[in-house]
Design an enzyme around this catalytic site. Sequence first.
Site, short mmCIF file in Angstrom:
data_model
loop_
_atom_site.label_atom_id
_atom_site.label_comp_id
_atom_site.label_asym_id
_atom_site.label_seq_id
_atom_site.Cartn_x
_atom_site.Cartn_y
_atom_site.Cartn_z
N GLU A 1 -4.69 7.95 -2.99
CA GLU A 1 -5.23 6.71 -2.43
C GLU A 1 -5.57 5.71 -3.54
O GLU A 1 -5.50 4.50 -3.32
CB GLU A 1 -6.45 7.02 -1.56
CG GLU A 1 -6.79 5.98 -0.52
CD GLU A 1 -5.74 5.83 0.59
OE1 GLU A 1 -4.86 6.72 0.76
OE2 GLU A 1 -5.77 4.80 1.27
N HIS B 1 1.72 4.48 -2.87
CA HIS B 1 1.84 5.94 -2.72
C HIS B 1 3.20 6.41 -3.22
O HIS B 1 3.32 7.42 -3.91
CB HIS B 1 1.72 6.33 -1.23
CG HIS B 1 0.32 6.32 -0.69
ND1 HIS B 1 -0.67 7.10 -1.23
CD2 HIS B 1 -0.24 5.67 0.37
CE1 HIS B 1 -1.81 6.92 -0.53
NE2 HIS B 1 -1.56 6.05 0.43
N HIS C 1 0.83 -1.21 0.00
CA HIS C 1 0.00 0.00 0.00
C HIS C 1 0.87 1.27 0.00
O HIS C 1 0.69 2.15 -0.85
CB HIS C 1 -0.91 -0.02 1.24
CG HIS C 1 -1.82 1.16 1.36
ND1 HIS C 1 -3.14 1.13 0.96
CD2 HIS C 1 -1.61 2.40 1.84
CE1 HIS C 1 -3.70 2.31 1.19
NE2 HIS C 1 -2.80 3.12 1.74
N GLU C 2 1.80 1.34 0.93
CA GLU C 2 2.63 2.54 1.02
C GLU C 2 3.53 2.68 -0.21
O GLU C 2 3.80 3.79 -0.67
CB GLU C 2 3.48 2.53 2.31
CG GLU C 2 2.67 2.47 3.62
CD GLU C 2 1.61 3.55 3.76
OE1 GLU C 2 1.74 4.62 3.13
OE2 GLU C 2 0.62 3.32 4.48
#
Lengths: 499, 499
Positions: B294, B268, B264-265
């Site tokens: 997001e 980003h 997830h990170e």
Amino acid sequence: MGNIKEMEDAFLEYLNEQNALREAITLIHWDLRTNIPKKGVEQRSEVVGYLSQKLHQMQVSDQMKHFIDELNGKTENEIIQKSVEECLETYEKNRKIPEAEYKEFVMLQSKSEAVWQEAREKADFSLFQPYLEKLVDFNKKFANYWGYEENIYDALLNNYEPGVTVKTLDDVFPKVRQALTDLLQKIQQSQVKPSTDLLQTTFPKKDQEALSIEVIKRMGYDFDAGRLDDTIHPFEITINLNDVRITTRYDEEDFRTAVFGIIHEAGHALYEQNINKDLEGTPLATGTSMGIHESQSLFWENFLGRNKEFWESHFELFKEHAPSYFNEVDLKDFYHAVNVVQPSLIRIEADELTYPLHIMVRYELEKALINGEIEVKDLPQLWNEKMEQYLGVKPSNDREGVLQDIHWAGGDFGYFPSYALGYMYAAQFNNKLRETVDVDEVIRSGDFSAIREWFTNHIHQYGKMKKPLEIIKDVTGEGLNPDYLIQYLTEKYKDIYKF
Amino acid sequence: MGNIKEMEDAFLEYLNEQNALREAITLIHWDLRTNIPKKGVEQRSEVVGYLSQKLHQMQVSDQMKHFIDELNGKTENEIIQKSVEECLETYEKNRKIPEAEYKEFVMLQSKSEAVWQEAREKADFSLFQPYLEKLVDFNKKFANYWGYEENIYDALLNNYEPGVTVKTLDDVFPKVRQALTDLLQKIQQSQVKPSTDLLQTTFPKKDQEALSIEVIKRMGYDFDAGRLDDTIHPFEITINLNDVRITTRYDEEDFRTAVFGIIHEAGHALYEQNINKDLEGTPLATGTSMGIHESQSLFWENFLGRNKEFWESHFELFKEHAPSYFNEVDLKDFYHAVNVVQPSLIRIEADELTYPLHIMVRYELEKALINGEIEVKDLPQLWNEKMEQYLGVKPSNDREGVLQDIHWAGGDFGYFPSYALGYMYAAQFNNKLRETVDVDEVIRSGDFSAIREWFTNHIHQYGKMKKPLEIIKDVTGEGLNPDYLIQYLTEKYKDIYKF
């Protein structure tokens, strides 16, 4: 005196703002040396440049001059008065250098470090020579701007060890050199030949780390106000008085690098962690000089970490963390192995007896350079000759000779003597400490607080409130005196080498 | 037009100076959340305060206004024009709030976060209530200063997702909610009952880390322009475009926290690492909105990381790093286990199907608060009622209810919808991506560059050069459309739960 109070508050606020910039810059430096991904460096360097320029502008601003004029000798607050004096010194030192010249110097510095790195890798001094020539010229010019009484080199020494001059050094260094070379000769003639072979076994990083952490906790290093990280070139850095970080490099084939290195850096850190918190935010919230700082790191590294009593009482702790291999090693052999004297080429790998000789080589060369008695182009040869003369070893190339240290590439001249001064100070403090503290008993107890507290009471707490020579005088009742170091080394190595 | 050129250069220099402050502040934030020893925090907070104030002063200065007036609509350089527009928005937004009020708000924010933390620990909303009431009042006042067309809450939404309004959300959220609750009902009635029990075994941190690093390298995360560290609350942070760091929290009893968290990170981070480097130093050098950001993290976490093809082709890689226990686990059971749907109380632990329902609970409550339709004191009860209504679960205390998220304590209203918007955007992008990229084939190849490049070409490179709705339109040819998310979830969970 309402005006003075307002002026004081405004001055402290102005210092706080400078301190915010300093703290940000310091954190960036820590990050540059521990964490930053390589592609991020270029943009980050611009950021440091900008913030440093802002800080510099504040230090030499008319606003600063106004505060100094209005407060110097008029405030009754001692911290403010000392801060004013510190600011005045910085103001004058910086104002004396024409801005264009200073900018040129700063650009030359960073360029030179990169060139030095390349020259060192290639062991080719000629690449670095033209940069070093310019750096020496700048240092001469700056020294002349700053002024001096007897020797031009004094103006540079003053940046690192205020009050110490060429005269001071030339009074003590020859005596130390003579004593050390005499000792070295006796050691080399001794029948006792301790070996470091027995230290050579693989010692996992995490175990070295656990051992070192246990030792520096006993010293009083506060992990709630600091941390330990990995780096290539170890250092201590004070981000603020409650955030004093240390770093180390681990060599799994030689635990001495990290273990003694961590004790050394923690020695620096204890100084900074124990400065009076009332000084936070002022330019006084740091160690008073490079020499006094080095006295703290060297005290803990050598006078404690390489001490006989320490190993007698801590060999069990060592073995708890060390590979089982060490269960078979004899304590006496071990103690001798971590204290082997062996002249070598690289300063940062030198044993505690030959270390000061490395410093003297550098001191004599840089003093002669700044005084125009020798030329940069002759440095490699002169370096090698002096190494042979003082230590009996000769570099086979410039990488293990004149190119080994970064200091000159950073434009720092006058810095090296601090290392030797710190060592002499440490011996003087060690002697004084033992008059009132039963150091051996404290070491045996495994809790070194009594030692740490003695240093805090006598040195740490003051930060820059006292000048280095004031510290020495107040603590020992005399000035710089090399006899204690000579005595310490003589007794220690007599015991080990039986001469 | 010589004057314009000079003005442009001066403006870029002014932006560079702001960027230096921003970069220093960002590094301090990273350090505060990863490294800082606890005693260092207090002084560090003062430093952040000072630097942030300096940055703020530059953003609203007369100098800035002058640049804007002289360049807006007059420069022919697109990057400068867009930067001017961005600066104008910031200038106006900040200028509209009286300075005294803003200061009060900033102080309230940090105080409130501390109180929220305590209230959360004690599961006692009443401690936090008076602070939240003030925070809501400030947000209402600010929204009125900033202005809006239809709904006061639009002024807040605009901070995170420019162009999106209450009308936009009220058009799509009910439809999504209906679809999700229908799906949830079918899942709960299904005979298929996948279990997460089989995931529960001790998975050493270093192995989780090695696995995750391998996956994000395949995604294209550049470790020469970033790093991965430990933290309590995971985040991505852009110090500069070549220093984009991510963090995670490891749970050795549940690898999903770190492994999916890191993916997830890294999603980003891929966005930020691939912004056009020409934008560095301008306010355009960041993701264009919270929602688009997001969409990137959720795409990689869910549309790739929880994808069937991904696990079919990567289960071997997983097993190479995982405890040998997993050698006995069946791939299909494993895939089902990492996709179990189970309504729960905590947003950040929610599965991908029920996640948007958590967002809707928050959106409806904060919209009503800002519109004065409900009162802060009634929040705990309303929260619990909505949770029961949308998800069928009811918090037994405020810690697992209204106090679970930090956003409101930080004064952030209008932020939550971005999470759901990002999810819908991700589904729209996923659909479009698959029109030209054979995603299954790319996943099987183990090198996801083709996916990363598609996102870079369509989204990443622009930074803030394009507004979020412009991105959506340019990439998908339509506006926000929830159908793709509904279709994605329907097909995926039909396959798993056989309904």
